[in-house]
Scaffold this motif. Sequence first.
Motif, short mmCIF file in Angstrom:
data_model
loop_
_atom_site.label_atom_id
_atom_site.label_comp_id
_atom_site.label_asym_id
_atom_site.label_seq_id
_atom_site.Cartn_x
_atom_site.Cartn_y
_atom_site.Cartn_z
N THR A 1 0.85 -1.20 0.00
CA THR A 1 0.00 0.00 0.00
C THR A 1 0.88 1.24 0.00
O THR A 1 2.01 1.21 0.48
CB THR A 1 -0.92 0.05 1.24
OG1 THR A 1 -0.12 0.04 2.43
CG2 THR A 1 -1.85 -1.15 1.27
N ARG A 2 0.34 2.30 -0.55
CA ARG A 2 1.05 3.58 -0.53
C ARG A 2 0.03 4.70 -0.62
O ARG A 2 -0.81 4.72 -1.51
CB ARG A 2 2.04 3.69 -1.69
CG ARG A 2 2.80 5.02 -1.69
CD ARG A 2 3.79 5.10 -2.84
NE ARG A 2 4.81 4.08 -2.72
CZ ARG A 2 5.33 3.41 -3.74
NH1 ARG A 2 4.88 3.64 -4.96
NH2 ARG A 2 6.27 2.51 -3.55
N GLY A 3 0.11 5.62 0.31
CA GLY A 3 -0.83 6.73 0.32
C GLY A 3 -2.18 6.30 0.87
O GLY A 3 -2.40 5.15 1.25
N ARG A 4 -3.09 7.28 0.92
CA ARG A 4 -4.42 6.99 1.44
C ARG A 4 -5.50 7.57 0.54
O ARG A 4 -5.26 8.48 -0.25
CB ARG A 4 -4.57 7.55 2.86
CG ARG A 4 -3.74 6.80 3.88
CD ARG A 4 -4.04 7.23 5.30
NE ARG A 4 -3.54 8.57 5.58
CZ ARG A 4 -3.78 9.22 6.72
NH1 ARG A 4 -4.54 8.66 7.64
NH2 ARG A 4 -3.27 10.41 6.92
N LEU A 5 -6.67 7.00 0.68
CA LEU A 5 -7.82 7.35 -0.12
C LEU A 5 -8.98 7.57 0.85
O LEU A 5 -9.03 6.95 1.91
CB LEU A 5 -8.14 6.19 -1.07
CG LEU A 5 -9.06 6.43 -2.25
CD1 LEU A 5 -8.40 7.38 -3.26
CD2 LEU A 5 -9.36 5.09 -2.94
N ALA A 6 -9.90 8.44 0.51
CA ALA A 6 -11.05 8.68 1.39
C ALA A 6 -12.22 7.79 0.98
O ALA A 6 -12.41 7.50 -0.20
CB ALA A 6 -11.46 10.14 1.34
N VAL A 7 -12.96 7.34 1.98
CA VAL A 7 -14.26 6.69 1.73
C VAL A 7 -15.33 7.64 2.27
O VAL A 7 -15.13 8.29 3.30
CB VAL A 7 -14.35 5.30 2.38
CG1 VAL A 7 -13.42 4.33 1.68
CG2 VAL A 7 -14.05 5.34 3.87
N PHE A 8 -16.45 7.70 1.57
CA PHE A 8 -17.43 8.75 1.84
C PHE A 8 -18.82 8.18 2.10
O PHE A 8 -19.15 7.06 1.69
CB PHE A 8 -17.54 9.69 0.63
CG PHE A 8 -16.28 10.43 0.31
CD1 PHE A 8 -16.00 11.65 0.92
CD2 PHE A 8 -15.38 9.93 -0.62
CE1 PHE A 8 -14.84 12.35 0.61
CE2 PHE A 8 -14.22 10.63 -0.94
CZ PHE A 8 -13.95 11.85 -0.31
N GLU A 9 -19.64 9.00 2.75
CA GLU A 9 -21.09 8.83 2.73
C GLU A 9 -21.68 10.20 2.45
O GLU A 9 -21.27 11.21 3.03
CB GLU A 9 -21.63 8.22 4.01
CG GLU A 9 -21.26 8.89 5.30
CD GLU A 9 -21.69 8.08 6.51
OE1 GLU A 9 -21.71 6.85 6.42
OE2 GLU A 9 -22.03 8.70 7.54
N PHE A 10 -22.65 10.24 1.54
CA PHE A 10 -23.12 11.50 0.97
C PHE A 10 -24.61 11.67 1.29
O PHE A 10 -25.44 10.93 0.79
CB PHE A 10 -22.90 11.47 -0.55
CG PHE A 10 -22.94 12.81 -1.20
CD1 PHE A 10 -24.14 13.44 -1.46
CD2 PHE A 10 -21.78 13.46 -1.56
CE1 PHE A 10 -24.19 14.68 -2.06
CE2 PHE A 10 -21.80 14.69 -2.17
CZ PHE A 10 -23.02 15.31 -2.42
N LEU A 11 -24.90 12.63 2.15
CA LEU A 11 -26.29 12.92 2.53
C LEU A 11 -26.67 14.26 1.91
O LEU A 11 -26.08 15.29 2.23
CB LEU A 11 -26.42 12.97 4.06
CG LEU A 11 -27.83 13.20 4.64
CD1 LEU A 11 -27.94 12.49 5.99
CD2 LEU A 11 -28.13 14.69 4.81
N ARG A 12 -27.66 14.21 1.03
CA ARG A 12 -28.07 15.45 0.34
C ARG A 12 -29.50 15.80 0.74
O ARG A 12 -30.39 14.96 0.77
CB ARG A 12 -27.98 15.26 -1.17
CG ARG A 12 -28.24 16.55 -1.93
CD ARG A 12 -27.88 16.42 -3.38
NE ARG A 12 -28.12 17.67 -4.08
CZ ARG A 12 -27.94 17.83 -5.38
NH1 ARG A 12 -27.48 16.82 -6.11
NH2 ARG A 12 -28.19 18.99 -5.95
N MET A 13 -29.68 17.05 1.08
CA MET A 13 -30.98 17.51 1.54
C MET A 13 -31.99 17.53 0.38
O MET A 13 -31.67 17.94 -0.73
CB MET A 13 -30.85 18.92 2.13
CG MET A 13 -32.10 19.41 2.84
SD MET A 13 -32.51 18.46 4.31
CE MET A 13 -31.23 19.04 5.43
N ASP A 14 -33.23 17.05 0.68
CA ASP A 14 -34.33 17.15 -0.26
C ASP A 14 -35.62 17.38 0.54
O ASP A 14 -35.58 17.53 1.77
CB ASP A 14 -34.44 15.90 -1.14
CG ASP A 14 -34.60 14.62 -0.34
OD1 ASP A 14 -34.96 14.70 0.87
OD2 ASP A 14 -34.37 13.53 -0.88
#
Length: 583
Positions: free
Chosen positions: A508-521
């Motif tokens: 492994t080398r470096g890092r990556l982001a994991v996301f959760e995306f909450l969008r207002m409706d």
Amino acid sequence: MNLVALLKEKGILSPEDAESVEEEARTTGFPIDTFLEKKGITLEKAYAVVSEKYGIPYRALPNELKDQKALSYIPEESARHYEFVPIEVADGALAVGILDPDNIEALDALQFISSRVGMPYKLFIISRNDFDKVLKEYENLSGEVGEALSEIEGTAAAPLDDAKGKGTPEESVDTNIKADAPVTKIVATILRYAVEGGASDIHVEPTPEKTRVRFRMDGELHTSLELPAKVHPAVVARIKILSQMRLDEKRKPQDGRFSATVEGRRIDFRVSTFPTQGGEKVVMRILDSAKSVATLETIGLSEADLAQVREIIKQPYGIILIAGPTGSGKSTTLFSMLTELDRESANVVSVEDPVEYEISGVAQSQVRPEIGYTFASGLRSILRQDPDIIMVGEIRDKETAQLAIQAALTGHLVFSTIHTNTAAGVIPRLVDMGVDPYLIAPTLIAAIGQRLVRKLCPGAGKPVPLSESMQGLLTREFSDLPEEYRQHLPAFDKFYRAEATADCPNGTRGRLAVFEFLRMDKELEHVVLTNPTEESVYAAARQKGMFTMREDAIIKALAGQIPFEEVNALGGQVILEEEELSK
């Protein structure tokens, strides 16, 4: 292992020659190998006997290792003590040369190191001469610092006096020059190796017996150096001088920063001291201004989330919040959003703590709580600067939260971060801070939760088929997701395990982001107004297809972007047990 005795037992060396060889080695201090060759016994012939007895192949080493990165797997102290050295990483295993296969303590230590680095090892018999050659290649951090420590021992002046260098902070810490003062040299060497090694933080920690220096690399701390406890005050004093902190204040934490020249480029260091029972602990965050700010394409957003982010940052007003703990990459995500904005025709102003990266076209300001300049007071001032877009480094209190919401209500686009564990937790957190739900509903555009995970090197991911039981666990993980979104999931057929390569010892080398995306409706607005709990917010967002950070990690692991071990590290039910991961 007594090589001479073994050769005598096999009849290769006469008793007289054996005694002569041992005597010469004892009186001169040179390796026995040298005197065996004088008796006409080549190393290949001598060690073939050892190889036959122990079932371990003999290996002659070149004058210089081809795989210098292999040295990072075994600390120099361990190599000297146990008399084994790393040779190379090949076929997913660490090749290790050992002098004495009878040394049970050494074999136990090697087994421990292997399990710690997550890589099997292959053992070879090597000669004493080759062992010494590899030891000489440990000309690294400990070697340079060792020289400086020797200078301290040889000077009459107290180490603390060495720390009191003259000149400006940046001049005093230029790591490209040879400093005369030993403590100055120690600090400069530590900084240089941390930057060259790609570390994000440096920890200088006192213990009763020693001072431990650790580098954070790819999110994990690794001990890189140990110093005598008596030099700790001098090292801390040197760092304080560079950071323009008070030397006489040791009872409470202090913050500062300085710049250094490393490899011809300017590096900024953000410094924090913390009083402990054994002395002051120092942590330095490395901010490489020469590196370009990450872009939305490189931080780890999926195609769907990337499209959503580009859509929300085009909104004329409202607030976008990035959620996560310290060190989860929130600021990097904010900066990557800002770089996509039209900073030529819009007035973009930020208030940060600290200003980590300079962005062209953004008026960036550093808060100074010690003089009363906080996020809240800075935000009030920004609103008098005719802003179009505002970036607030962090929402920490009720006053800042209310001001940010009011700014969004009055026609500004506001970006900020907040400390919550999930995106769904942002709304109840704002309510807890004292923001009324009827103000949150019309102003919050989106909340994005994130964490950082290790990223697989290209070609370092080994595919491993998923068993039926593991596939069942993954199916249940997504069971409450509506069918219209489940049908777009990747196949649950294989995961990827980090496997070392010559260019990437850890896989492994470096890092990556994991996301959760909450969008207002509209539906989510109704939940915020009627029942703004984390559970209710999550349930409403889930029906709109929101993936959790853990599920985003699963998808990235199935695609070979990250090792599957990172999924377990995010919590929840363990998908793959250790025995599965080690296959």
